[in-house]
Scaffold this motif. Structure first.
Motif, PDB file in Angstrom:
ATOM      1  N   ASP A  51      17.557  61.446   8.971  1.00 25.49           N
ATOM      2  CA  ASP A  51      18.072  62.258   7.872  1.00 25.49           C
ATOM      3  C   ASP A  51      17.765  61.625   6.528  1.00 25.49           C
ATOM      4  O   ASP A  51      17.407  62.323   5.562  1.00 25.49           O
ATOM      5  N   SER A  90      14.146  62.315   5.734  1.00 28.45           N
ATOM      6  CA  SER A  90      13.936  63.734   5.423  1.00 28.45           C
ATOM      7  C   SER A  90      14.409  64.061   4.008  1.00 28.45           C
ATOM      8  O   SER A  90      13.766  64.833   3.281  1.00 28.45           O
ATOM      9  N   ARG A  91      15.538  63.480   3.603  1.00 29.72           N
ATOM     10  CA  ARG A  91      16.039  63.710   2.245  1.00 29.72           C
ATOM     11  C   ARG A  91      15.164  63.006   1.206  1.00 29.72           C
ATOM     12  O   ARG A  91      14.980  63.511   0.083  1.00 29.72           O
ATOM     13  N   THR A 118       7.201  70.091   8.655  1.00 33.15           N
ATOM     14  CA  THR A 118       7.431  69.182   9.776  1.00 33.15           C
ATOM     15  C   THR A 118       7.426  69.937  11.094  1.00 33.15           C
ATOM     16  O   THR A 118       7.392  71.171  11.125  1.00 33.15           O
ATOM     17  N   ALA A 157      14.992  68.104  10.604  1.00 34.25           N
ATOM     18  CA  ALA A 157      14.550  67.668   9.286  1.00 34.25           C
ATOM     19  C   ALA A 157      14.520  68.792   8.262  1.00 34.25           C
ATOM     20  O   ALA A 157      14.396  68.538   7.065  1.00 34.25           O
ATOM     21  N   ARG A 210      16.153  68.714   2.213  1.00 32.94           N
ATOM     22  CA  ARG A 210      15.358  68.008   3.215  1.00 32.94           C
ATOM     23  C   ARG A 210      13.949  68.617   3.217  1.00 32.94           C
ATOM     24  O   ARG A 210      13.443  69.029   2.182  1.00 32.94           O
ATOM     25  N   VAL A 211      13.307  68.691   4.363  1.00 35.97           N
ATOM     26  CA  VAL A 211      11.940  69.204   4.451  1.00 35.97           C
ATOM     27  C   VAL A 211      11.961  70.733   4.387  1.00 35.97           C
ATOM     28  O   VAL A 211      12.900  71.372   4.872  1.00 35.97           O
TER      29      VAL A 211
END
Length: 333
Positions: free
Chosen positions: A238, A241-242, A254, A259, A264-265
């Motif tokens: 996480d 991802s952030r 992704t 994610a 995030r993504v």
């Protein structure tokens, strides 16, 4: 390394209703990873949904995403000791780390169903081929398809794409079998892809920071759930991802559902963990029902995916949804 609360988490799910006997058939579910991963949570949900109330389910988490590779064998010893203690009638082993460490040994005495395997069965697990005691579900991450479907959904024009992988067993399987062990190839006539593999979170972040200067229009990140700093400290999935949402100079997608989302993504074509769990539990029931000496149950291949996008992240990049029907698309906040 951040303190890990426990190497293995045990959940005993006693199925049945008041006044009825507890189900006698025992199934052990061994996860390669840790309980907080959405992939793990979804797989467990799918298994429970398919098994219903007719089985006792024991769950063990090996935690090999957070543990350093040097501790994998120790984690496998603990998992095998738990297996010996519980004496299940069948074992479901999720993902390559666990199956590679435990599958053959457990299958000597007990039926095994694998799931979420990215590797090539004939090449990496040849002992499976002629066994009537093993079956399972092979996962095929949709790396190339994620890029094509994202471009189609948003009408974005792509020319150069970076596929950024870690050095985990999952990432290695993606590189070998999904990408054909190629570092450079074309996804479409006008889209060139380069594959870069990194071994630390610092190198991973640096590669992303340089992506725009290197001429990339888009990055696809995969196989990074087992990332560590150069000093060996685990960096959570996480957190990475952030970091991408806050720092990537180009659009990033992704193959990992966990994610994707606000902060995030942005997006990705992902395999359903719930469906994987359901399919695996269904195979478990079939394997348990077979008379001794029966032919092997065919191995399944799961490549059915769903495109997930975050509205928030799309707006941040000025993108809109164009060319995907609502039935094949999931929009998150």
């Amino acid at each position: 390394m951040r303190k890990i609360v426990s190497l293995s988490i045990w959940l005993l799910v006693t199925l049945g209703t008041a006044g009825t006997a507890v189900a006698e058939t025992k199934i052990m579910l061994i996860h390669s990873y840790h309980q907080e991963m959405k992939w793990v949570e979804d797989l467990t949900t799918g298994v429970k949904q398919e098994l219903g109330e007719d089985y006792q389910l024991y769950i063990h988490h090996m935690d090999t995403k957070r543990l350093p590779k040097g501790m994998f064998k120790y984690s496998a010893v603990r998992a095998f000791s738990a297996f010996q203690e519980q004496k299940p009638d069948l074992v479901i082993i999720c993902d390559d780390n666990g199956f590679g460490l435990l599958g053959q040994r457990i299958a000597e005495t007990t039926p095994v169903v694998f799931c979420g395997i990215n590797s090539d069965i004939r090449r990496d697990y040849p002992w499976v081929i002629n066994s009537n005691n093993i079956t399972g579900v092979v996962e095929r991450p949709m790396i190339k398809r994620s890029i094509v479907e994202f471009a189609r959904a948003t009408s974005i024009k792509l020319h150069r794409v970076l596929i950024l992988l870690g050095d985990s067993l999952t990432a290695d399987a993606i590189y070998q079998y999904d990408l054909g062990a190629k570092s450079h190839f074309r996804i479409a006539k006008n889209i060139r892809a380069d594959v870069v593999r990194v071994s630390s979170a610092d190198a991973w972040k640096e590669q992303i920071k340089l992506s725009k200067k290197q001429g990339y229009d888009l990055i696809l990140i995969a196989g990074y759930a087992a990332m560590h700093e150069a000093n060996g400290e685990y960096v959570s999935f996480d957190e990475l991802s952030r970091w991408v949402a806050a720092n990537s100079p180009v659009i990033t997608i992704t193959s990992h559902e966990q994610a994707i989302g606000k902060g995030r993504v942005m997006a990705g074509m992902v395999v359903s963990g719930i469906l994987m769990g359901q399919d695996s539990a269904n195979l478990a029931k079939q394997l348990l029902a077979l008379p001794k000496g029966s032919h092997q149950i065919p191995i399944h291949f799961q490549s059915q995916g769903k495109m997930i996008l975050s509205r928030h992240e799309l707006r941040n990049w000025g993108l809109k949804i164009d060319n995907i029907t609502s039935r094949s698309l999931i929009l998150l906040p």
